[in-house]
Write an enzyme that holds these catalytic residues in place. Structure first.
Site, PDB file in Angstrom:
ATOM      1  N   MET A  30       1.023  -1.367   0.032  1.00 60.69           N
ATOM      2  CA  MET A  30      -0.034  -0.083  -0.184  1.00 60.69           C
ATOM      3  C   MET A  30       0.933   1.295  -0.067  1.00 60.69           C
ATOM      4  O   MET A  30       0.426   2.596   0.427  1.00 60.69           O
ATOM      5  CB  MET A  30      -0.868  -0.042   1.288  1.00 60.69           C
ATOM      6  N   LEU A  33       6.815   3.083   1.605  1.00 59.38           N
ATOM      7  CA  LEU A  33       7.635   1.957   1.782  1.00 59.38           C
ATOM      8  C   LEU A  33       8.556   2.313   2.688  1.00 59.38           C
ATOM      9  O   LEU A  33       9.163   3.515   3.000  1.00 59.38           O
ATOM     10  CB  LEU A  33       8.299   1.722   0.431  1.00 59.38           C
ATOM     11  N   GLY A  36      11.224  -2.656   5.451  1.00 55.20           N
ATOM     12  CA  GLY A  36      10.506  -3.791   5.838  1.00 55.20           C
ATOM     13  C   GLY A  36      10.409  -4.302   4.376  1.00 55.20           C
ATOM     14  O   GLY A  36      10.425  -5.308   3.957  1.00 55.20           O
ATOM     15  N   HIS A  37       9.364  -3.126   3.479  1.00 50.72           N
ATOM     16  CA  HIS A  37       8.851  -3.499   2.122  1.00 50.72           C
ATOM     17  C   HIS A  37      10.183  -3.976   1.398  1.00 50.72           C
ATOM     18  O   HIS A  37      10.056  -4.645   0.537  1.00 50.72           O
ATOM     19  CB  HIS A  37       8.331  -2.375   1.682  1.00 50.72           C
ATOM     20  N   LYS A 151       5.216 -10.117   9.330  1.00 53.87           N
ATOM     21  CA  LYS A 151       4.480  -9.051  10.392  1.00 53.87           C
ATOM     22  C   LYS A 151       3.184  -9.135  10.424  1.00 53.87           C
ATOM     23  O   LYS A 151       2.142  -9.236  11.418  1.00 53.87           O
ATOM     24  CB  LYS A 151       4.904  -7.808  10.302  1.00 53.87           C
ATOM     25  N   ARG A 189       2.622   2.691  10.154  1.00 49.91           N
ATOM     26  CA  ARG A 189       1.754   3.070  11.090  1.00 49.91           C
ATOM     27  C   ARG A 189       2.671   3.689  12.363  1.00 49.91           C
ATOM     28  O   ARG A 189       2.148   4.283  12.863  1.00 49.91           O
ATOM     29  CB  ARG A 189       0.555   2.296  11.472  1.00 49.91           C
TER      30      ARG A 189
HETATM   31  O1  PAF Z   1      -0.118  -5.907   3.616  1.00 53.19           O
HETATM   32  C1  PAF Z   1      -0.638  -4.780   2.817  1.00 53.19           C
HETATM   33  O2  PAF Z   1       0.254  -3.918   2.538  1.00 53.19           O
HETATM   34  C2  PAF Z   1      -1.899  -5.103   2.309  1.00 53.19           C
HETATM   35  O3  PAF Z   1      -2.773  -5.587   2.919  1.00 53.19           O
HETATM   36  C3  PAF Z   1      -1.878  -5.782   0.938  1.00 53.19           C
HETATM   37  C4  PAF Z   1      -1.375  -7.296   1.086  1.00 53.19           C
HETATM   38  C5  PAF Z   1      -0.942  -4.870  -0.212  1.00 53.19           C
HETATM   39  C6  PAF Z   1      -3.265  -5.710   0.157  1.00 53.19           C
HETATM   40  O4  PAF Z   1      -4.020  -4.388   0.060  1.00 53.19           O
END
Ligand code: PAF
Length: 287
Positions: A30, A33, A36-37, A151, A189
């Site tokens: 989402m 970033l 972790g991403h 997570k 968050r």
């Molecule tokens: O973990 C997330 O960021 C969201 O739940 C996902 C998997 C991208 C789905 O919107």
């Protein structure tokens, strides 16, 4: 990095890579970033010829009064980070591209047994929104593998179940939780925390660690351990939603013979809802 906003452009490119025999790895996000991403992107990179990421703040997985409108959107910075970290393609659809029916899907995907417990009990409809958007994204990207962070452990279990039940030809690859130096799990968050809350936040991971040790040493019952975890979070200033130990494979209540477990907690700290978990084995003291 190629950037696609439309389904047709995305499909044309990804299908041409597939025709050349390339392995496609996918990382749905989402946005906003953090490291972790990026570790998910690296994991996909190790296993794939082409890495596709998506950024889509999915309205369907936010409940009424939740932070959909205020969810941090940092697309320019996210694009730079994806380029620097070796991503080949980014899919950033508008809401109407994924949900043309007035922003809401008519068909939904749900994994009921797993969606109404733990986080699902506190966020009704959340996992229906996640499963629906991930199913759509899998149908659009058609990846060979997709990487999800541990997570969001319940999300990982929901997606695995959906993939198995609906026969998606996608390997689900888990990635270990990225943590700050003091143990706090990385999350978009976390930026909602004030300085004072940020210094309290690592208590969540610390209490999960204590619960693992207590469960292994069998000095207390599981109920006592979870009650103690809950109370310690409240004492530190959190408002816990739950603190529970479950069977790791399917989040069922722990039965007599279960050895692979997960301790999970969700708790509010100020306006941030933090979640974290630790998987552990009763057979292997370090596993
Ligand atoms: O973990 C997330 O960021 C969201 O739940 C996902 C998997 C991208 C789905 O919107």
């Amino acid at each position: 990095m190629e950037i696609f906003e439309s389904i047709n452009e995305l499909r044309t490119s990804v299908r041409s890579w597939r025709r050349e025999g390339q392995i496609i790895g996918f990382v749905p996000t989402m946005g906003n970033l953090h490291d972790g991403h990026l570790s998910l992107i690296h994991k996909a990179r190790e296993r794939s010829d082409r890495v596709v990421a998506s950024i889509f703040v999915n309205p369907l997985q936010f409940g009424e009064g939740e932070d959909f409108a205020g969810y941090p959107r940092t697309e320019g910075r996210d694009r730079d980070l994806l380029v620097e970290n070796g991503c080949d393609a980014l899919f950033t659809p508008a809401v109407e591209e994924l949900y043309p029916e007035g922003g809401m899907p008519v068909t939904i995907v749900e994994v009921p047994q797993l969606s109404n417990i733990l986080c699902g009990a506190h966020r009704p409809g959340h996992f229906r929104g996640v499963a629906t958007v991930v199913a759509k994204l899998f149908n659009l990207v058609e990846p060979d593998l997709a990487v999800f962070g541990e997570k969001d452990y319940q999300q990982l279990v929901v997606i695995r179940r959906m993939v198995e039940d609906l026969c998606f030809p996608v390997e689900i690859v888990p990635a270990v939780t990225g943590r700050e130096a003091d143990g706090l799990a990385m999350s978009s968050r976390n930026q909602y925390l004030t300085d004072a809350e940020r210094s309290t936040a690592p208590v969540l991971f610390a209490e999960l660690c204590k619960a693992v040790e207590a469960r292994r040493s069998e000095k207390a019952t599981q109920e006592e351990i979870c009650r103690a975890g809950h109370a310690a979070l409240r004492q530190a200033g959190f408002r816990p939603d739950y603190f529970e130990i479950r069977r790791a494979s399917d989040l069922a209540e722990v039965g007599q013979g279960d050895r692979q477990l997960v301790v999970m907690a969700a708790a509010w700290l100020g306006r941030a809802r933090l979640i974290d978990n630790i998987q552990f084995s009763l057979d292997n003291p370090s596993g």
